[in-house]
Design an enzyme around this catalytic site. Structure first.
Site, PDB file in Angstrom:
ATOM      1  N   GLY A 132      26.693   3.151  -7.792  1.00  0.00           N
ATOM      2  CA  GLY A 132      26.020   3.848  -6.687  1.00  0.00           C
ATOM      3  C   GLY A 132      27.027   3.927  -5.557  1.00  0.00           C
TER       4      GLY A 132
ATOM      5  N   THR B 133      27.492   3.502  -2.222  1.00  0.00           N
ATOM      6  CA  THR B 133      27.804   2.402  -1.296  1.00  0.00           C
ATOM      7  C   THR B 133      28.168   1.129  -2.063  1.00  0.00           C
ATOM      8  OG1 THR B 133      25.422   2.024  -1.146  1.00  0.00           O
ATOM      9  CG2 THR B 133      26.459   3.226   0.674  1.00  0.00           C
TER      10      THR B 133
ATOM     11  N   ASN C 104      29.734   1.107  -4.955  1.00  0.00           N
ATOM     12  CA  ASN C 104      31.117   1.307  -5.405  1.00  0.00           C
ATOM     13  C   ASN C 104      32.108   0.971  -4.284  1.00  0.00           C
ATOM     14  OD1 ASN C 104      29.795   2.378  -7.633  1.00  0.00           O
ATOM     15  ND2 ASN C 104      30.248   4.518  -7.095  1.00  0.00           N
TER      16      ASN C 104
ATOM     17  N   TYR D 214      18.761  11.562 -13.483  1.00  0.00           N
ATOM     18  CA  TYR D 214      18.366  10.429 -12.634  1.00  0.00           C
ATOM     19  C   TYR D 214      16.901  10.057 -12.780  1.00  0.00           C
ATOM     20  CZ  TYR D 214      22.698  11.116  -9.997  1.00  0.00           C
ATOM     21  OH  TYR D 214      24.007  11.219  -9.629  1.00  0.00           O
TER      22      TYR D 214
ATOM     23  N   ALA E 100      35.815   8.845  -6.648  1.00  0.00           N
ATOM     24  CA  ALA E 100      37.096   9.070  -5.940  1.00  0.00           C
ATOM     25  C   ALA E 100      36.898   8.891  -4.440  1.00  0.00           C
ATOM     26  CB  ALA E 100      37.634  10.466  -6.233  1.00  0.00           C
TER      27      ALA E 100
ATOM     28  N   ASP F 183      34.417   7.323  -2.905  1.00  0.00           N
ATOM     29  CA  ASP F 183      33.980   5.952  -2.586  1.00  0.00           C
ATOM     30  C   ASP F 183      35.203   5.036  -2.496  1.00  0.00           C
ATOM     31  OD1 ASP F 183      31.487   7.109  -3.025  1.00  0.00           O
ATOM     32  OD2 ASP F 183      31.332   6.319  -5.068  1.00  0.00           O
TER      33      ASP F 183
END
Ligand code: ADP
Ligand code: MG
Length: 296
Positions: free
Chosen positions: A28, A30, A32, A99, A254, A256
């Site tokens: 996810g 944040t 990551n 999802y 990338a 994150d």
């Protein structure tokens, strides 16, 4: 010791493996970012604020977060909810995502102002994304923005990756308004130009940079895929050209990773430009490996 608090949703990730099997992981945006920062700076305290369920998969998620040396003290559990899940599919080299996150526990993470204030107290930085905002009901979103505003007054650096995902919002106007309200209480904004151009109609990265600066962000760092990163450090504007990648394996996370590399340098008092260079270097390694979490 420096303490950095990441606020958002971590999900179960099911990725295709050999023989028709799926490999379970956790990811996810944040999360990551927190994962990479905890690897880059084992001497800092990285905390994750989210909500999960009380079931076995939520236990596994908390264990995975703790195993990454990320603090789980501000993770709240619910008996009547569980974590979100996504499944990736690979067709002719193109990844697509499905999802199941509409009812996830993380949608409640901002329903208690006292809890938000306690988690953010004495933090060096508080980091969130547009996805964190998107999944909250409007009341929670407002509480989150006021908690960020107070944390900033108390000296925390509020850092925002807009990560614009129109599918998570009721409509584009609400998305734009919420992002600009969050940017107004942020010190640092890391937008990605392609997302911003689609949502706000920005003509070029300079327009994105100006819009977030006018909203109140002191530092704005505009990512743009393989194109130069445009930054403003509060005084001057400049750019950093990403490391060319020989072979793009998987661009997941990338942006994150960029944010984590930037934070590791900037919170260690390096310049905004040096931080952008470090962000690009980390992103280059992450896109050369498979999946969101590449052991760098
Ligand atoms: N094609 C590419 N070539 C080289 N670097 C890239 C490429 N795509 C992404 N990057 C690196 O990853 C960073 C973030 O990528 P970007 O695609 O802008 O963000 P996001 O993943 O959030 O959409 C870039 O600033 C750059 O450093
Ligand atoms: Mg992004």
């Amino acid at each position: 010791m420096k303490r950095i608090v990441f606020v958002g949703e971590c999900m179960v990730e099911m990725a295709p493996a050999d023989g028709g099997l799926y490999r379970m992981g956790f990811a996810g945006d944040t999360f990551n970012m927190a994962w990479y920062l905890a690897r880059l700076r084992p001497d800092w305290r990285v905390d994750y604020l989210t909500d999960v369920g009380s079931d076995a998969v939520s236990d596994d998620m908390i264990a995975a977060i703790a195993a990454a040396r990320i603090g789980t003290e501000h993770i709240r559990r619910h008996d009547d909810a569980t974590v979100g899940l996504y499944l990736t599919s690979l067709h002719e080299g193109e990844r697509s995502f499905a999802y199941w996150r509409g009812q996830s526990a993380a949608r409640r993470l901002a329903d208690d102002e006292t809890r938000l204030a306690a988690a953010m107290a004495r933090a060096e930085a508080v980091v969130l994304s547009g996805i964190t905002l998107a999944i909250q009901p409007s009341e929670g979103r407002n509480w989150l923005i006021s908690a960020l505003s107070r944390a900033r007054q108390d000296g925390a650096k509020v850092c925002l990756d807009p990560n614009l995902r129109p599918a998570l919002w009721a409509d584009a106007a609400e998305m734009r308004a919420a992002l600009m309200a969050a940017a107004a209480v942020s010190d640092v904004v890391w937008p990605s130009f392609s997302d911003e151009a689609a949502a706000f109609g920005d003509a070029d990265p300079a327009a994105t940079l100006e819009r977030y600066r006018k909203a109140g962000a002191r530092e704005v760092i505009v990512k743009n895929g393989g194109e130069p990163v445009l930054f403003h450090d509060g005084t001057t504007t400049g750019s950093v050209t990403p490391v060319p990648v020989a072979k793009m394996v998987d661009s997941t996370a990338a942006g994150d990773a960029f944010n984590a590399g930037w934070l590791a340098a900037r919170l260690a008092r390096k310049s905004c430009e040096a931080a952008a260079t470090q962000g690009c270097a980390l992103s280059a390694k992450v896109i050369a490996g498979r999946g969101a979490l590449v052991p760098v």
